[in-house]
Every structure is written in structure tokens, then in C-alpha cells.
Design an enzyme around this catalytic site. Structure first.
Site, PDB file in Angstrom:
ATOM      1  N   SER A   1       7.605   3.961  -0.986  1.00 14.64           N
ATOM      2  CA  SER A   1       6.687   4.423   0.062  1.00 14.64           C
ATOM      3  C   SER A   1       7.486   5.005   1.218  1.00 14.64           C
ATOM      4  O   SER A   1       7.020   5.883   1.929  1.00 14.64           O
ATOM      5  CB  SER A   1       5.823   3.264   0.565  1.00 14.64           C
ATOM      6  OG  SER A   1       5.187   2.634  -0.525  1.00 14.64           O
TER       7      SER A   1
ATOM      8  N   GLY B   1       0.802  -1.221   0.000  1.00 13.40           N
ATOM      9  CA  GLY B   1       0.000   0.000   0.000  1.00 13.40           C
ATOM     10  C   GLY B   1       0.834   1.270   0.000  1.00 13.40           C
ATOM     11  O   GLY B   1       2.036   1.242  -0.235  1.00 13.40           O
TER      12      GLY B   1
ATOM     13  N   HIS C   1       4.221   1.412  -8.097  1.00 13.89           N
ATOM     14  CA  HIS C   1       3.155   0.405  -8.018  1.00 13.89           C
ATOM     15  C   HIS C   1       2.227   0.518  -9.245  1.00 13.89           C
ATOM     16  O   HIS C   1       1.805  -0.478  -9.808  1.00 13.89           O
ATOM     17  CB  HIS C   1       2.308   0.614  -6.764  1.00 13.89           C
ATOM     18  CG  HIS C   1       3.063   0.535  -5.473  1.00 13.89           C
ATOM     19  ND1 HIS C   1       3.352   1.632  -4.712  1.00 13.89           N
ATOM     20  CD2 HIS C   1       3.581  -0.527  -4.800  1.00 13.89           C
ATOM     21  CE1 HIS C   1       4.007   1.266  -3.611  1.00 13.89           C
ATOM     22  NE2 HIS C   1       4.169  -0.039  -3.637  1.00 13.89           N
TER      23      HIS C   1
HETATM   24  P1  AMP Z   1       5.935  -2.543  -1.690  1.00  9.79           P
HETATM   25  O1  AMP Z   1       4.585  -1.939  -1.545  1.00  9.79           O
HETATM   26  O2  AMP Z   1       7.049  -1.592  -1.371  1.00  9.79           O
HETATM   27  O3  AMP Z   1       6.066  -3.887  -1.028  1.00  9.79           O
HETATM   28  O4  AMP Z   1       6.120  -2.827  -3.246  1.00  9.79           O
HETATM   29  C1  AMP Z   1       5.186  -3.607  -3.963  1.00  9.79           C
HETATM   30  C2  AMP Z   1       5.733  -3.881  -5.335  1.00  9.79           C
HETATM   31  O5  AMP Z   1       5.970  -2.644  -6.010  1.00  9.79           O
HETATM   32  C3  AMP Z   1       7.071  -4.623  -5.305  1.00  9.79           C
HETATM   33  O6  AMP Z   1       7.081  -5.604  -6.325  1.00  9.79           O
HETATM   34  C4  AMP Z   1       8.066  -3.533  -5.563  1.00  9.79           C
HETATM   35  O7  AMP Z   1       9.255  -3.993  -6.172  1.00  9.79           O
HETATM   36  C5  AMP Z   1       7.291  -2.643  -6.525  1.00  9.79           C
HETATM   37  N1  AMP Z   1       7.855  -1.291  -6.527  1.00  9.79           N
HETATM   38  C6  AMP Z   1       8.054  -0.483  -5.448  1.00  9.79           C
HETATM   39  N2  AMP Z   1       8.668   0.658  -5.821  1.00  9.79           N
HETATM   40  C7  AMP Z   1       8.873   0.562  -7.161  1.00  9.79           C
HETATM   41  C8  AMP Z   1       9.471   1.418  -8.132  1.00  9.79           C
HETATM   42  N3  AMP Z   1      10.003   2.596  -7.814  1.00  9.79           N
HETATM   43  N4  AMP Z   1       9.501   1.006  -9.418  1.00  9.79           N
HETATM   44  C9  AMP Z   1       8.979  -0.205  -9.760  1.00  9.79           C
HETATM   45  N5  AMP Z   1       8.390  -1.056  -8.889  1.00  9.79           N
HETATM   46  C10 AMP Z   1       8.347  -0.682  -7.614  1.00  9.79           C
END
Ligand code: AMP
Length: 280
Positions: free
Chosen positions: A186, A31, A37
């Protein structure tokens, strides 16, 4: 935007979509969604008839001194982003829904979980593997989308689906960055104005490494040290690791011959940031 909180509801919806002939794409997140995302949701919407986004701040992947309690949350904003990106449903379970009090089954990757982030976050990747495999079993999507931003996570998830014969295609998506190169995260919300400025050094270090590699340097230690030197020009940067490893087994390289993963984890104040570059 439909938000469901129970496993029963999400299973019923997926069953209905599959009976209607739709393929299902899945984007797991914690989230507080941003353009990183969103790029995953966009990719999923392009390739699937229906898309589910999960929003779950997974206690199992946080260490005892980490930021589980203060991890940023904003469900209203997330609903809007998912709606505009064309997702069909958000799965937003509670920790009690996801974890039975008597649960005792674990999933761990023995080899890959000890490298890079695993050195200072020893239980992190078993927590990730557990929650992702549970979500895979609950949703049973055709494809699941992960960001290259969490490079080690992506390698481990790809290994897990191979090792456990999980019939889900894993799609890696490129890192989305701010205009000045900082990878969107985030956790960037934790940065003060000065720390936010200083944090651009991560991208600058990766870019400089790329230049040196393009110019023909093959010694991994030279590249690593050059990145360390650049990051240390920022007094606010506290290095967790700077590593040059191979892209599949995440083992430190001596020579860079068939490509490498350049990976960094650096804290600025209370924000521990990761970034990386695949060089091939
Ligand atoms: P998180 O909410 O941080 O667990 O991320 C969820 C998904 O979004 C994961 O697969 C992350 O690798 C991807 N994600 C987070 N930040 C980025 C970004 N800057 N660029 C691409 N994917 C991202």
C-alpha cells in the site's frame, strides 16, 4: 459487500455462520487493498466456508513520527476487491471501537520484537500483537492469513498463538510482486516515478543473494555485504537494515547452514519499504 463497524455485529454474524456449519477464515489488513491482500483472501476463500476481511489502520502500531495520518485509504475500492474475491464480510471498526480509553493491557513479544524492524520501530510489534489478538478474540476464526511480505510479523504472530494457546491456524502466503519484482505494498503509492524505479533494487539484491547462495556461499556477512553494495548503487536508497538471520528466532547468522531469512528495510523518499526472501 457487507461492511460492519461494531464488535456486536461481527460476533453475531460469525456465530450464525458457525451454527450453519461454515468454517471461518480471517484476513487482517489496513486496507488500500492490492493483489497481495487479494492473494490472502483467495487462499482463505479456498479453505473456508466464509471469509472476513478486517480493514483497520491500527494507531497502536505507528510510531509518533510515522505515517498514520496519511496512510492511504479507499474503502469503495476495497469493498469491490473483497466482493470480487469472494469475502463474506468486511469488519471496519473505528479506533474508538477497538480501543477503550481506559485500556491498559499490553501484549509484547520480548525477544522477536527487538530484531529487524523492531530496532527502529520499537512499539510496532506490541501494537501489532495487541490488535491481532483483539481481532482474534472478536472474530474467533478457524484460520487466519498473513503475508510472508511481513516476515517478522508472521514469525511473531505464529509465536503468539503458540505462547497464548490461541486455537487459530496461522497460514503464511507468498509475496506477490509487480512484474519488475517490487513487492506490492500500500505504501508504494508514496513513491515518485524515479523512486519507484530505484526501489526495484531490493528485489535485485535478494535475487543476487540467492544466486550467490545457490553457488555455495555460506558466509552470512558476505551475502549481507553484497546486498548492501547493490542497494547502495541506488543513490535514492536509504538503508534502515540489511540482515541475514535465522528463520525462527531472527538472530543474525554467521554461517548459513539450515536456511536463512534475508530481510531488508530501505527508504526511498518518504516510503519505507521492506522485502525479504526465505532461503532454505
Ligand atoms: P497490511 O494491509 O499492509 O497491514 O497487510 C495486510 C496483510 O497483507 C499482511 O499479512 C501482509 O503481510 C499482507 N501483504 C501485504 N503485501 C503483500 C504482498 N505483496 N504479498 C503478500 N502478502 C502481502
Amino acid at each position: 459487500m457487507r461492511v460492519v463497524t461494531t464488535i456486536k455485529e461481527v460476533r453475531e454474524q460469525v456465530k450464525e455462520w458457525k451454527m450453519q456449519g461454515f468454517s471461518v477464515g480471517f484476513v487482517p489488513t489496513m486496507g488500500y487493498l492490492h493483489e497481495g491482500h487479494q492473494s490472502l483472501i483467495d487462499a482463505a476463500v479456498k479453505q473456508n466456508g466464509r471469509v472476513i476481511v478486517s480493514i483497520f489502520v491500527n494507531p497502536a502500531q505507528f510510531g509518533p513520527t510515522e505515517d498514520l495520518e496519511c496512510y492511504p485509504r479507499d474503502l469503495d475500492h476495497d469493498k469491490k476487491l473483497c466482493e470480487e474475491a469472494g469475502a463474506g464480510m468486511i469488519f471496519h471498526p473505528s479506533a474508538d471501537t477497538m480501543y477503550d480509553r481506559q485500556a491498559s493491557t499490553t501484549i509484547a513479544n520480548e525477544l522477536l520484537s527487538n530484531a529487524l524492524c523492531g530496532k527502529t520501530r520499537p512499539a510496532h510489534f506490541s501494537g501489532v500483537c495487541l490488535v491481532v489478538s483483539k481481532l482474534f478474540h472478536i472474530i474467533a476464526p478457524d484460520r487466519a492469513y498473513f503475508g510472508q511480505k511481513d516476515a517478522q510479523q508472521l514469525v511473531i504472530i505464529k509465536r503468539m498463538v503458540k505462547d497464548l494457546n490461541i486455537d487459530i491456524e496461522i497460514i503464511g502466503c507468498p509475496i506477490i510482486r509487480e512484474e519488475d519484482g517490487l513487492a506490492k505494498s500500500s505504501r508504494n503509492i508514496y513513491l515518485s516515478q524515479e523512486e519507484r524505479k530505484a526501489a526495484t533494487v531490493l528485489y535485485r539484491a535478494l535475487q543476487q543473494a540467492k544466486k550467490t547462495l545457490d553457488a555455495g556461499e555460506t558466509k552470512a556477512e558476505k551475502i549481507r555485504q553484497q546486498m548492501v553494495d547493490m542497494i547502495q548503487t541506488e543513490p535514492r536508497a536509504v538503508i534502515d537494515y540489511v540482515e541475514v538471520v535465522d528463520q525462527e528466532r531472527l538472530m543474525p547468522l554467521i554461517n548459513i547452514e539450515e536456511g536463512a531469512l534475508l530481510a531488508v528495510a530501505v527508504s526511498f523518499g518518504k516510503a519505507r519499504l521492506i522485502d525479504n526472501m526465505m532461503y532454505s
